[in-house]
Design a protein around this motif. Structure first.
Motif, PDB file in Angstrom:
ATOM      1  N   GLY A  20     124.275 -28.953  13.914  1.00 14.10           N
ATOM      2  CA  GLY A  20     124.358 -29.264  15.335  1.00 14.10           C
ATOM      3  C   GLY A  20     123.001 -29.337  15.996  1.00 14.10           C
ATOM      4  N   SER A  21     122.130 -28.369  15.716  1.00 21.24           N
ATOM      5  CA  SER A  21     120.811 -28.346  16.337  1.00 21.24           C
ATOM      6  C   SER A  21     119.903 -29.436  15.768  1.00 21.24           C
ATOM      7  CB  SER A  21     120.173 -26.970  16.167  1.00 21.24           C
ATOM      8  OG  SER A  21     120.167 -26.554  14.814  1.00 21.24           O
ATOM      9  N   ALA A  22     120.020 -29.729  14.464  1.00 19.80           N
ATOM     10  CA  ALA A  22     119.217 -30.801  13.859  1.00 19.80           C
ATOM     11  C   ALA A  22     119.619 -32.154  14.437  1.00 19.80           C
ATOM     12  CB  ALA A  22     119.387 -30.807  12.341  1.00 19.80           C
ATOM     13  N   SER A  23     120.907 -32.374  14.602  1.00 20.30           N
ATOM     14  CA  SER A  23     121.384 -33.628  15.188  1.00 20.30           C
ATOM     15  C   SER A  23     120.870 -33.798  16.611  1.00 20.30           C
ATOM     16  CB  SER A  23     122.917 -33.671  15.181  1.00 20.30           C
ATOM     17  OG  SER A  23     123.429 -33.613  13.868  1.00 20.30           O
ATOM     18  N   ALA A  24     120.857 -32.703  17.358  1.00 20.48           N
ATOM     19  CA  ALA A  24     120.336 -32.746  18.729  1.00 20.48           C
ATOM     20  C   ALA A  24     118.849 -33.083  18.721  1.00 20.48           C
ATOM     21  CB  ALA A  24     120.570 -31.407  19.418  1.00 20.48           C
ATOM     22  N   GLY A  25     118.099 -32.517  17.765  1.00 19.16           N
ATOM     23  CA  GLY A  25     116.676 -32.801  17.663  1.00 19.16           C
ATOM     24  C   GLY A  25     116.397 -34.253  17.318  1.00 19.16           C
ATOM     25  N   ILE A  26     117.179 -34.818  16.392  1.00 14.39           N
ATOM     26  CA  ILE A  26     117.015 -36.220  15.999  1.00 14.39           C
ATOM     27  C   ILE A  26     117.283 -37.146  17.190  1.00 14.39           C
ATOM     28  CG2 ILE A  26     117.976 -38.066  14.576  1.00 14.39           C
ATOM     29  CD1 ILE A  26     118.492 -35.883  12.423  1.00 14.39           C
ATOM     30  N   LEU A  88     112.623 -29.355  13.266  1.00 17.73           N
ATOM     31  CA  LEU A  88     112.478 -27.963  12.837  1.00 17.73           C
ATOM     32  C   LEU A  88     112.549 -27.012  14.030  1.00 17.73           C
ATOM     33  CD1 LEU A  88     109.621 -28.207  10.169  1.00 17.73           C
ATOM     34  CD2 LEU A  88     112.050 -27.778   9.765  1.00 17.73           C
ATOM     35  N   GLN A  89     111.923 -27.409  15.146  1.00 18.27           N
ATOM     36  CA  GLN A  89     111.927 -26.560  16.334  1.00 18.27           C
ATOM     37  C   GLN A  89     113.340 -26.359  16.861  1.00 18.27           C
ATOM     38  OE1 GLN A  89     110.933 -28.254  20.094  1.00 18.27           O
ATOM     39  NE2 GLN A  89     109.698 -26.493  20.718  1.00 18.27           N
ATOM     40  N   ARG A  90     114.095 -27.451  16.965  1.00 16.40           N
ATOM     41  CA  ARG A  90     115.451 -27.337  17.507  1.00 16.40           C
ATOM     42  C   ARG A  90     116.370 -26.550  16.577  1.00 16.40           C
ATOM     43  NH1 ARG A  90     113.477 -27.531  22.166  1.00 16.40           N
ATOM     44  NH2 ARG A  90     113.414 -29.532  23.255  1.00 16.40           N
ATOM     45  N   LEU A 289     123.525 -30.995  24.088  1.00 17.19           N
ATOM     46  CA  LEU A 289     124.076 -31.628  22.885  1.00 17.19           C
ATOM     47  C   LEU A 289     124.249 -30.615  21.766  1.00 17.19           C
ATOM     48  CD1 LEU A 289     124.928 -34.449  21.926  1.00 17.19           C
ATOM     49  CD2 LEU A 289     122.612 -34.781  21.051  1.00 17.19           C
ATOM     50  N   ALA A 290     123.254 -29.761  21.559  1.00 17.32           N
ATOM     51  CA  ALA A 290     123.346 -28.748  20.511  1.00 17.32           C
ATOM     52  C   ALA A 290     124.506 -27.791  20.773  1.00 17.32           C
ATOM     53  CB  ALA A 290     122.031 -27.970  20.420  1.00 17.32           C
ATOM     54  N   GLN A 291     124.656 -27.362  22.031  1.00 18.75           N
ATOM     55  CA  GLN A 291     125.735 -26.426  22.365  1.00 18.75           C
ATOM     56  C   GLN A 291     127.117 -27.051  22.184  1.00 18.75           C
ATOM     57  OE1 GLN A 291     124.850 -23.608  25.872  1.00 18.75           O
ATOM     58  NE2 GLN A 291     123.548 -25.381  26.290  1.00 18.75           N
ATOM     59  N   SER A 292     127.184 -28.362  22.312  1.00 15.38           N
ATOM     60  CA  SER A 292     128.466 -29.048  22.115  1.00 15.38           C
ATOM     61  C   SER A 292     128.703 -29.391  20.647  1.00 15.38           C
ATOM     62  CB  SER A 292     128.510 -30.339  22.957  1.00 15.38           C
ATOM     63  OG  SER A 292     128.416 -30.049  24.329  1.00 15.38           O
ATOM     64  N   LEU A 293     127.627 -29.760  19.924  1.00 17.83           N
ATOM     65  CA  LEU A 293     127.777 -30.184  18.529  1.00 17.83           C
ATOM     66  C   LEU A 293     127.997 -29.016  17.576  1.00 17.83           C
ATOM     67  CD1 LEU A 293     125.090 -33.015  18.164  1.00 17.83           C
ATOM     68  CD2 LEU A 293     127.580 -33.254  18.237  1.00 17.83           C
ATOM     69  N   ILE A 294     127.385 -27.875  17.857  1.00 18.37           N
ATOM     70  CA  ILE A 294     127.541 -26.737  16.935  1.00 18.37           C
ATOM     71  C   ILE A 294     129.000 -26.311  16.801  1.00 18.37           C
ATOM     72  CG2 ILE A 294     127.019 -24.277  16.630  1.00 18.37           C
ATOM     73  CD1 ILE A 294     124.182 -24.873  17.675  1.00 18.37           C
ATOM     74  N   PRO A 295     129.747 -26.110  17.904  1.00 18.31           N
ATOM     75  CA  PRO A 295     131.178 -25.794  17.744  1.00 18.31           C
ATOM     76  C   PRO A 295     131.954 -26.941  17.111  1.00 18.31           C
ATOM     77  CG  PRO A 295     130.418 -25.206  19.953  1.00 18.31           C
ATOM     78  CD  PRO A 295     129.334 -26.016  19.316  1.00 18.31           C
ATOM     79  N   ALA A 296     131.546 -28.181  17.410  1.00 18.79           N
ATOM     80  CA  ALA A 296     132.235 -29.344  16.844  1.00 18.79           C
ATOM     81  C   ALA A 296     132.048 -29.394  15.326  1.00 18.79           C
ATOM     82  CB  ALA A 296     131.718 -30.629  17.490  1.00 18.79           C
ATOM     83  N   PHE A 297     130.820 -29.186  14.858  1.00 17.43           N
ATOM     84  CA  PHE A 297     130.569 -29.165  13.420  1.00 17.43           C
ATOM     85  C   PHE A 297     131.292 -27.995  12.759  1.00 17.43           C
ATOM     86  CE2 PHE A 297     126.764 -31.950  14.007  1.00 17.43           C
ATOM     87  CZ  PHE A 297     127.029 -32.842  12.984  1.00 17.43           C
TER      88      PHE A 297
END
Length: 302
Positions: A20-26, A88-90, A289-297
């Protein structure tokens, strides 16, 4: 609200947090890298910008007289460094903060709840976890240094590639690490704290991970705005340390003294308005985006 209810966040898997966090970073780097370049160049500028012609010269530098299309293309320096650093940071920040929060909650929840109450204590635990993660972010500093130098001072590379710079500069790439940690600690505290307080007191959420995209977006605005305002002075000093030539190790305290004497107190907030208008949306975008994608993943993986 009881302590049990206040600490009922659902835990996501480590893989979901990374994905989730990597996708948000990309997504963030794809959309906002040119905006970040503009912000860094404005913060690095030592002169007063009074009109559009001067702004054009500061932003596009030696390319200021080129046609618009070619000028815009010059806003993508250091994209490779930026992509690696940002992803990496995200992953570290957005994926790591929940682990730090869980550790603090399991060890210090009773202390926080007894001092601050269940709702405020829970939000402050999240903020404290964010601050600790922010301090640890200095590990990634060399990539950030190289990204900023490519954006603001490409002459410092002198034709050297990544591996050659690493070999030549070594720990010099960690120049300004203290100022970076000093900026990240309150900045990350405000980011995660503002986000958590908004979830607690605006939306009344007992499980932060159950927030909708809209709720994550709104709470991210609160956290990002607080973070940028709190960290602005130290961020300007950090950027000026990092954009110097490799052979010019001017200290942060020297920069601070010169800024106060020559440019005035307002110089510590240089670039804050464009940063709120540029970095703000970038941070809001990736954080929400990260907060939404992490639960989704997490849901998809299970």
């Amino acid at each position: 609200m009881s302590p049990a209810a206040a600490s009922s966040d659902k835990k996501q898997s480590g893989l979901a947090r990374v994905l989730g966090s990597a996708s948000a970073g990309i997504c963030e780097i794809a959309v906002f890298h040119p905006v970040d370049t503009v912000s860094k160049r404005l913060m690095s500028n030592h002169t007063r910008v009074a009109n559009l012609t001067q702004l054009n010269s500061v932003v596009f530098r030696e390319h200021a007289d080129k046609v618009l299309g070619k000028r815009l293309f010059t806003l993508f320096p250091g994209l490779g460094y930026a992509a690696v650093y940002k992803i990496l940071q995200r992953v570290y920040k957005y994926g790591g903060q929940p682990f730090a929060n869980e550790f603090l909650t399991s060890n210090f929840k009773d202390d926080y709840y007894s001092y601050f109450g269940a709702k405020t204590g829970k939000a402050l635990l999240s903020a404290t976890a964010g601050s600790l993660i922010g301090i640890g972010e200095v590990v990634l500093l060399p990539l950030d240094v190289l990204k900023i130098k490519r954006q603001t001072n490409p002459e410092s590379f002198k034709g050297r590639g990544f591996l050659k710079i690493i070999a030549d500069e070594g720990f010099g790439l960690y120049r300004g690490w203290g100022w970076t940690a000093a900026r990240n600690a309150p900045g990350s505290f405000a980011l995660f704290g503002g986000n958590s307080f908004a979830k607690e007191y605006i939306f009344g959420l007992s499980d932060y991970s159950s927030a909708t995209w809209t709720q994550n977006f709104v709470t991210s605005i609160v956290g990002a705005s607080a973070s940028l305002i709190v960290s602005a002075p130290l961020d300007v000093i950090k950027t000026r340390i990092q954009n110097k030539n490799f052979d010019n190790p001017e200290s942060g305290f020297t920069i601070l003294k010169n800024m106060a004497a020559k440019e005035g107190i307002s110089s510590f907030f240089k670039g804050l308005t464009p940063k709120l208008l540029t970095t703000g949306p970038k941070l809001v975008f990736s954080f929400a985006l990260a907060q939404s994608l992490i639960p989704a993943f997490d849901k998809y993986i299970k």
